[in-house]
Write a protein that holds these residues in place. Structure first.
Motif, mmCIF file in Angstrom:
data_model
loop_
_atom_site.group_PDB
_atom_site.id
_atom_site.type_symbol
_atom_site.label_atom_id
_atom_site.label_comp_id
_atom_site.label_asym_id
_atom_site.label_seq_id
_atom_site.Cartn_x
_atom_site.Cartn_y
_atom_site.Cartn_z
ATOM 1 N N LYS A 101 -37.708 20.375 28.038
ATOM 2 C CA LYS A 101 -36.479 21.149 28.206
ATOM 3 C C LYS A 101 -36.513 21.955 29.503
ATOM 4 O O LYS A 101 -35.513 22.051 30.220
ATOM 5 N N VAL A 102 -37.693 22.542 29.798
ATOM 6 C CA VAL A 102 -37.844 23.313 31.031
ATOM 7 C C VAL A 102 -37.670 22.405 32.242
ATOM 8 O O VAL A 102 -36.972 22.748 33.204
ATOM 9 N N PHE A 103 -38.301 21.221 32.213
ATOM 10 C CA PHE A 103 -38.210 20.289 33.330
ATOM 11 C C PHE A 103 -36.765 19.824 33.537
ATOM 12 O O PHE A 103 -36.315 19.663 34.677
ATOM 13 N N THR A 104 -36.050 19.617 32.445
ATOM 14 C CA THR A 104 -34.645 19.208 32.552
ATOM 15 C C THR A 104 -33.816 20.285 33.223
ATOM 16 O O THR A 104 -32.998 20.010 34.106
ATOM 17 N N LYS A 105 -34.040 21.528 32.835
ATOM 18 C CA LYS A 105 -33.311 22.658 33.425
ATOM 19 C C LYS A 105 -33.648 22.791 34.918
ATOM 20 O O LYS A 105 -32.760 22.990 35.750
ATOM 21 N N LEU A 106 -34.940 22.650 35.247
ATOM 22 C CA LEU A 106 -35.352 22.762 36.641
ATOM 23 C C LEU A 106 -34.787 21.608 37.466
ATOM 24 O O LEU A 106 -34.431 21.790 38.639
ATOM 25 N N GLY A 107 -34.692 20.425 36.867
ATOM 26 C CA GLY A 107 -34.110 19.293 37.567
ATOM 27 C C GLY A 107 -32.661 19.552 37.947
ATOM 28 O O GLY A 107 -32.216 19.178 39.037
ATOM 29 N N ARG A 108 -31.939 20.215 37.055
ATOM 30 C CA ARG A 108 -30.548 20.567 37.356
ATOM 31 C C ARG A 108 -30.482 21.591 38.482
ATOM 32 O O ARG A 108 -29.589 21.537 39.346
ATOM 33 N N GLU A 109 -31.416 22.529 38.492
ATOM 34 C CA GLU A 109 -31.443 23.528 39.563
ATOM 35 C C GLU A 109 -31.740 22.869 40.908
ATOM 36 O O GLU A 109 -31.182 23.260 41.939
ATOM 37 N N ILE A 110 -32.640 21.865 40.907
ATOM 38 C CA ILE A 110 -32.923 21.114 42.134
ATOM 39 C C ILE A 110 -31.659 20.407 42.599
ATOM 40 O O ILE A 110 -31.321 20.421 43.793
ATOM 41 N N LEU A 111 -30.946 19.789 41.669
ATOM 42 C CA LEU A 111 -29.720 19.071 41.992
ATOM 43 C C LEU A 111 -28.705 19.985 42.665
ATOM 44 O O LEU A 111 -28.140 19.645 43.716
ATOM 45 N N ILE A 112 -28.491 21.157 42.100
ATOM 46 C CA ILE A 112 -27.529 22.103 42.664
ATOM 47 C C ILE A 112 -27.972 22.581 44.041
ATOM 48 O O ILE A 112 -27.184 22.643 44.985
ATOM 49 N N ALA A 113 -29.273 22.899 44.169
ATOM 50 C CA ALA A 113 -29.791 23.400 45.446
ATOM 51 C C ALA A 113 -29.654 22.348 46.547
ATOM 52 O O ALA A 113 -29.267 22.665 47.681
ATOM 53 N N VAL A 114 -29.947 21.086 46.227
ATOM 54 C CA VAL A 114 -29.849 20.009 47.219
ATOM 55 C C VAL A 114 -28.394 19.765 47.606
ATOM 56 O O VAL A 114 -28.077 19.578 48.781
ATOM 57 N N LYS A 115 -27.508 19.766 46.621
ATOM 58 C CA LYS A 115 -26.094 19.542 46.908
ATOM 59 C C LYS A 115 -25.538 20.642 47.822
ATOM 60 O O LYS A 115 -24.681 20.389 48.670
ATOM 61 N N GLN A 116 -26.052 21.861 47.659
ATOM 62 C CA GLN A 116 -25.529 22.991 48.432
ATOM 63 C C GLN A 116 -26.147 23.099 49.824
ATOM 64 O O GLN A 116 -25.469 23.457 50.777
ATOM 65 N N GLY A 117 -27.460 22.779 49.935
ATOM 66 C CA GLY A 117 -28.133 23.023 51.212
ATOM 67 C C GLY A 117 -28.938 21.881 51.786
ATOM 68 O O GLY A 117 -29.608 22.059 52.802
ATOM 69 N N GLY A 118 -28.906 20.717 51.130
ATOM 70 C CA GLY A 118 -29.634 19.576 51.655
ATOM 71 C C GLY A 118 -31.024 19.438 51.045
ATOM 72 O O GLY A 118 -31.528 20.341 50.384
ATOM 73 N N PRO A 119 -31.681 18.273 51.272
ATOM 74 C CA PRO A 119 -32.949 17.963 50.621
ATOM 75 C C PRO A 119 -34.197 18.504 51.299
ATOM 76 O O PRO A 119 -35.301 18.341 50.785
ATOM 77 N N ASP A 120 -34.039 19.126 52.469
ATOM 78 C CA ASP A 120 -35.204 19.641 53.203
ATOM 79 C C ASP A 120 -35.441 21.105 52.835
ATOM 80 O O ASP A 120 -34.644 21.973 53.206
ATOM 81 N N PRO A 121 -36.540 21.418 52.137
ATOM 82 C CA PRO A 121 -36.794 22.812 51.737
ATOM 83 C C PRO A 121 -37.005 23.753 52.913
ATOM 84 O O PRO A 121 -36.791 24.956 52.783
ATOM 85 N N ASN A 122 -37.415 23.206 54.067
ATOM 86 C CA ASN A 122 -37.620 24.060 55.243
ATOM 87 C C ASN A 122 -36.304 24.628 55.760
ATOM 88 O O ASN A 122 -36.286 25.682 56.382
ATOM 89 N N GLY A 123 -35.213 23.909 55.493
ATOM 90 C CA GLY A 123 -33.903 24.395 55.916
ATOM 91 C C GLY A 123 -33.031 24.818 54.767
ATOM 92 O O GLY A 123 -31.853 25.115 54.954
ATOM 93 N N ASN A 124 -33.600 24.830 53.571
ATOM 94 C CA ASN A 124 -32.844 25.173 52.369
ATOM 95 C C ASN A 124 -33.685 26.139 51.538
ATOM 96 O O ASN A 124 -34.510 25.726 50.732
ATOM 97 N N SER A 125 -33.478 27.416 51.752
ATOM 98 C CA SER A 125 -34.305 28.429 51.100
ATOM 99 C C SER A 125 -34.144 28.407 49.585
ATOM 100 O O SER A 125 -35.094 28.685 48.845
ATOM 101 N N LYS A 126 -32.943 28.061 49.122
ATOM 102 C CA LYS A 126 -32.734 27.999 47.673
ATOM 103 C C LYS A 126 -33.559 26.882 47.055
ATOM 104 O O LYS A 126 -34.169 27.058 46.000
ATOM 105 N N LEU A 127 -33.601 25.733 47.723
ATOM 106 C CA LEU A 127 -34.414 24.623 47.228
ATOM 107 C C LEU A 127 -35.892 24.987 47.255
ATOM 108 O O LEU A 127 -36.644 24.649 46.344
ATOM 109 N N LYS A 128 -36.296 25.700 48.283
ATOM 110 C CA LYS A 128 -37.695 26.125 48.377
ATOM 111 C C LYS A 128 -38.063 27.039 47.213
ATOM 112 O O LYS A 128 -39.146 26.920 46.622
ATOM 113 N N ASP A 129 -37.155 27.921 46.842
ATOM 114 C CA ASP A 129 -37.389 28.804 45.695
ATOM 115 C C ASP A 129 -37.502 28.007 44.404
ATOM 116 O O ASP A 129 -38.359 28.273 43.559
ATOM 117 N N VAL A 130 -36.624 27.014 44.247
ATOM 118 C CA VAL A 130 -36.645 26.203 43.025
ATOM 119 C C VAL A 130 -37.933 25.387 42.953
ATOM 120 O O VAL A 130 -38.530 25.244 41.883
#
Length: 212
Positions: free
Chosen positions: A23-52
């Motif tokens: 359940k935790v992994f599913t929730k985190l997967g959704r957070e990754i999805l939202i972060a990537v959609k908003q700021g792209g797949p590169d964590p170096n340029g997407n601070s939200k994705l880096k946090d997730v």
């Protein structure tokens, strides 16, 4: 018989733990999805994705699972569209409550959240009815027992790293940052010193990071 019983007890406990982790992994997967959609797949340029990603690692999500979630969110097989929605309301005795959700169906989620409020003796409010009482902060909690620095040295290091506040409690040091500075402060502390660091977000997303 005792061995048989012990086996089934362990099997049952493991099954529950695996289900909870799923359940935790599913929730985190959704957070990754939202972060990537908003700021792209590169964590170096997407601070939200880096946090997730840091949150995922803190919850022992395998690197392959994290990378696959990022690839999926980047368009490789991704069709789901999730949104971040915040609800505000009042709990029992008028306690102010903020609920942050990731959903692919706003109407269903609104009905579910309203039901939970009502069932608990509260009521769902309008946007802005309680948010003025809250202030988002990033919080780093460092256990004194595992910290190799003195209080003064750690305080100076936190200030130099861009922290907003520093407090010494009974068993831990608490470093407060602006949400936008959370990742950079964590990285600066990690880069300059080796200590056991447990971190969490004050907006409700709690997790543990072991850095050393």
């Amino acid at each position: 018989m005792s061995g048989h019983s012990k086996w089934h007890n362990i099997q049952a406990k493991k099954g529950k733990a695996d289900a909870a982790r799923g359940k935790v992994f599913t929730k985190l997967g959704r957070e990754i999805l939202i972060a990537v959609k908003q700021g792209g797949p590169d964590p170096n340029g997407n601070s939200k994705l880096k946090d997730v990603i840091a949150k995922c690692k803190a919850n022992n999500m395998p690197n392959d699972t994290i990378n696959n979630a990022i690839k999926k969110a980047s368009g490789e097989g991704s069709t789901a569209v999730y949104e971040e929605i915040t609800y505000e309301g009042y709990g029992t005795n008028g306690v102010a409550v903020i609920v942050e959700c990731n959903t692919d169906n706003k109407n269903r989620t609104a009905a579910d959240v309203r039901h939970v409020f009502t069932k608990a003796g509260g009521n769902l409010g309008t946007t802005g009815c309680v948010s003025y009482m809250f202030e988002k902060k990033g919080i780093l909690v460092i256990e004194k027992e595992g910290c190799k620095l003195s209080e003064d040295d750690l305080m100076m290091l936190a200030i130099d790293s861009g922290a907003e506040d520093f407090e010494s409690e009974e068993e831990v040091y608490q470093i407060t940052t602006l949400p936008s500075d959370f990742t950079s402060v964590t990285e600066k502390l990690t880069a300059r010193r080796n200590f056991l660091l447990r971190s969490r977000r004050s907006n409700g997303a709690k997790y543990v990071c072991f850095i050393g």
